[in-house]
Design an enzyme around this catalytic site. Structure first.
Site, short mmCIF file in Angstrom:
data_model
loop_
_atom_site.label_atom_id
_atom_site.label_comp_id
_atom_site.label_asym_id
_atom_site.label_seq_id
_atom_site.Cartn_x
_atom_site.Cartn_y
_atom_site.Cartn_z
N ARG A 87 13.57 66.34 37.36
CA ARG A 87 14.27 65.67 38.45
C ARG A 87 15.50 66.44 38.92
O ARG A 87 15.39 67.42 39.64
CB ARG A 87 14.64 64.23 38.04
CG ARG A 87 13.49 63.25 38.10
CD ARG A 87 13.95 61.83 37.79
NE ARG A 87 14.67 61.77 36.53
CZ ARG A 87 14.09 61.59 35.34
NH1 ARG A 87 12.81 61.40 35.27
NH2 ARG A 87 14.79 61.57 34.24
N TYR A 106 3.12 61.04 37.47
CA TYR A 106 4.00 60.06 36.83
C TYR A 106 4.80 59.17 37.78
O TYR A 106 5.32 58.13 37.38
CB TYR A 106 4.93 60.74 35.82
CG TYR A 106 6.26 61.21 36.35
CD1 TYR A 106 7.43 60.51 36.04
CD2 TYR A 106 6.36 62.34 37.14
CE1 TYR A 106 8.66 60.94 36.52
CE2 TYR A 106 7.57 62.77 37.61
CZ TYR A 106 8.73 62.08 37.30
OH TYR A 106 9.92 62.50 37.78
N GLU A 151 4.45 66.61 21.28
CA GLU A 151 5.74 65.93 21.25
C GLU A 151 6.02 65.53 19.81
O GLU A 151 5.23 64.80 19.19
CB GLU A 151 5.75 64.70 22.18
CG GLU A 151 5.73 65.11 23.64
CD GLU A 151 6.04 63.97 24.61
OE1 GLU A 151 5.68 62.81 24.30
OE2 GLU A 151 6.63 64.24 25.67
N TYR A 168 11.59 56.54 24.50
CA TYR A 168 12.12 57.77 25.10
C TYR A 168 13.57 57.84 24.66
O TYR A 168 14.48 57.84 25.47
CB TYR A 168 11.98 57.59 26.62
CG TYR A 168 12.20 58.77 27.51
CD1 TYR A 168 11.51 59.96 27.33
CD2 TYR A 168 13.09 58.69 28.58
CE1 TYR A 168 11.69 61.03 28.19
CE2 TYR A 168 13.27 59.74 29.45
CZ TYR A 168 12.57 60.92 29.25
OH TYR A 168 12.75 61.96 30.12
N HIS A 220 16.41 64.98 24.44
CA HIS A 220 15.11 65.15 25.10
C HIS A 220 15.15 64.58 26.52
O HIS A 220 14.71 65.24 27.47
CB HIS A 220 14.01 64.46 24.29
CG HIS A 220 12.67 64.44 24.97
ND1 HIS A 220 11.92 65.58 25.15
CD2 HIS A 220 11.97 63.42 25.53
CE1 HIS A 220 10.80 65.26 25.79
NE2 HIS A 220 10.80 63.96 26.04
N LYS A 259 -0.93 61.46 28.89
CA LYS A 259 -0.57 61.11 27.52
C LYS A 259 -1.69 60.40 26.77
O LYS A 259 -1.64 60.29 25.56
CB LYS A 259 0.63 60.15 27.55
CG LYS A 259 1.82 60.67 28.29
CD LYS A 259 2.64 61.57 27.42
CE LYS A 259 3.95 61.92 28.10
NZ LYS A 259 4.83 62.65 27.20
CA CA Z 1 6.01 60.63 24.05
#
Ligand code: CA
Length: 412
Positions: A138, A240, A195, A124, A129, A249
């Site tokens: 959030r 999540y 993505e 990540y 992103h 995913k």
């Molecule tokens: Ca990803």
């Protein structure tokens, strides 16, 4: 300048400087191959003539279903294979000139998933992103969580559903909780997203307990491919917490068929962004560890034209691959040849460089308009999403080709 006796289209990703590796077939028997211009070169046919006899005696690696045994020969061998091909394709007296049966137009070759992927990890590592998603999922004022600038955040993904470019993907079903509903519902995702990522393939095993330093990391990276980490945003949003992504995913990820070696990418190294605050010693590195790789995302609706919806670049990555691998192994977790480590969505600073529909459309609030007049908040059935990537500098071009998947309706 190297010139090949094979005719190579000017803007080809597969120039003489590339020489990537993949697994192809024209019938039932797979073979290790490379690509030069619009031709695929069957390296098993080449190996059978004794061409590689001074490099390796293990010719069985050229007729396997995956590149893993070939990669296991080690970089000192696979680099020699790559350079020998490069040399012979530029040699007017090459024995391959009489080996017409080793070359095939790329359209005639079926390409397969190039490696057997034992484990897949998704990072990540794009600060743009992570900031964009943190704002939406959030808190706009604290988009980056406190750990983000101190370690490359990642999670263990699902290797079984990684598919090669061209494989259609059914819209996944899952549990979601509509904003106004009291209870969750089950059904096809309404927020299917791509993505834009790149993945690197592990080229050398480690033993459990061992750690790879940032300095050693490149010895353990065989090469890179394009990677589309398909995501169901409504499923993700509901599931999540607190352990991270799960079924949102794991239904599919697309991978391009050619592994471009780290050696081919060497001319395109660039410095990474400054890391503030300073990272812990085990994550510090020297040298240029980022790569200038141009990236594009294309949406093609059923019977429609290509629409480029994003133009990004791999050089934006905050955390580089060496840091990712050093972090991954700092606890002694072992890695194996063929393991895939993906970058996470690669977004840039501009609206045009965002690497997911979630970001491009602000969570669906600002749909984008396609050339046929239709609009898209997320990906619809019948759409094909294609990622392309290439490096270009002066007269050099080394590219990845593409990864594309068409979305089919959910299975009933
Ligand atoms: Ca990803």
């Amino acid at each position: 300048m190297m010139n090949s006796w094979i005719s190579i289209p000017e803007q080809s990703d597969f120039s003489i400087y590339n020489i990537p590796f993949g697994i192809g077939s024209t019938g039932t028997t797979p073979f290790v191959c490379t690509r030069i211009g619009d031709q695929v070169l069957n390296l098993n046919t080449v190996a059978e003539t004794g061409f590689f006899k001074d490099i390796t005696t293990d010719l069985s690696v050229f007729s396997q279903r995956t590149l893993n045994p070939f990669i296991a020969l080690g970089k000192s061998v696979t680099n020699q294979v790559r350079i020998a091909i490069q040399k012979t394709l530029t040699d007017e007296n090459s024995p391959l000139k009489n080996q017409g049966d080793a070359f095939m137009p790329y359209e005639k070759v079926e390409m397969h998933l190039p490696v057997e992927i034992g484990d897949y990890t998704d990072f990540y590592s794009s600060i743009e992103h992570a900031t964009n998603v943190g704002k939406m999922f959030r808190d706009p004022d604290n988009a980056l969580l406190p750990n983000w600038r101190h370690l490359p955040v990642g999670y263990h993904g699902r290797a079984s559903s990684i598919v090669v470019s061209g494989t259609p993907v059914h819209r996944p079903k899952g549990q979601t909780k509509p904003v106004d509903a009291e209870n969750p519902v089950f059904g096809p995702t309404k927020r299917l997203d791509f993505e834009l990522e790149m993945g690197f393939v592990i080229g050398k095993n480690t033993q459990i307990g061992d750690s790879v330093s940032t300095e050693q990391a490149e010895e353990y990276i065989f090469g890179m491919a394009l990677f589309n980490d398909w995501s169901a945003r409504d499923v993700q949003k509901w599931e999540y917490v607190p352990l991270g992504p799960f079924l949102a995913k794991s239904f599919a990820s697309g991978m391009s068929p050619w592994i471009v070696t780290l050696e081919a990418l060497d001319p395109f190294r660039v410095p990474g962004p400054a890391q503030e605050p300073e990272v812990l010693p085990y994550l510090q590195y020297t040298g240029e560890k980022n790569y200038d790789i141009h990236l594009e995302v294309i949406i093609t609706p059923e019977n429609g034209d290509e629409n480029i919806v994003s133009k990004s670049n791999f050089k934006y990555m905050y955390w580089n691959m060496c840091q990712q691998l050093a972090h991954h192994t700092c606890n002694g977790c072992n890695v194996h040849i063929g393991d895939l480590m993906a970058s996470g969505t690669i977004s840039g600073k501009d609206q045009e460089s965002l690497g997911s529909m979630l970001e491009l459309t602000l969570g669906g609030k600002k749909p984008i308009t396609l050339s046929n007049g239709e609009s898209r908040s997320f990906i619809q059935d019948g759409d094909t999403v294609t990622l392309r990537g290439w490096c270009a500098k002066e007269n050099l071009r080394v590219g990845f080709g593409e990864v594309y998947n068409k979305i089919l309706p959910a299975k009933s």
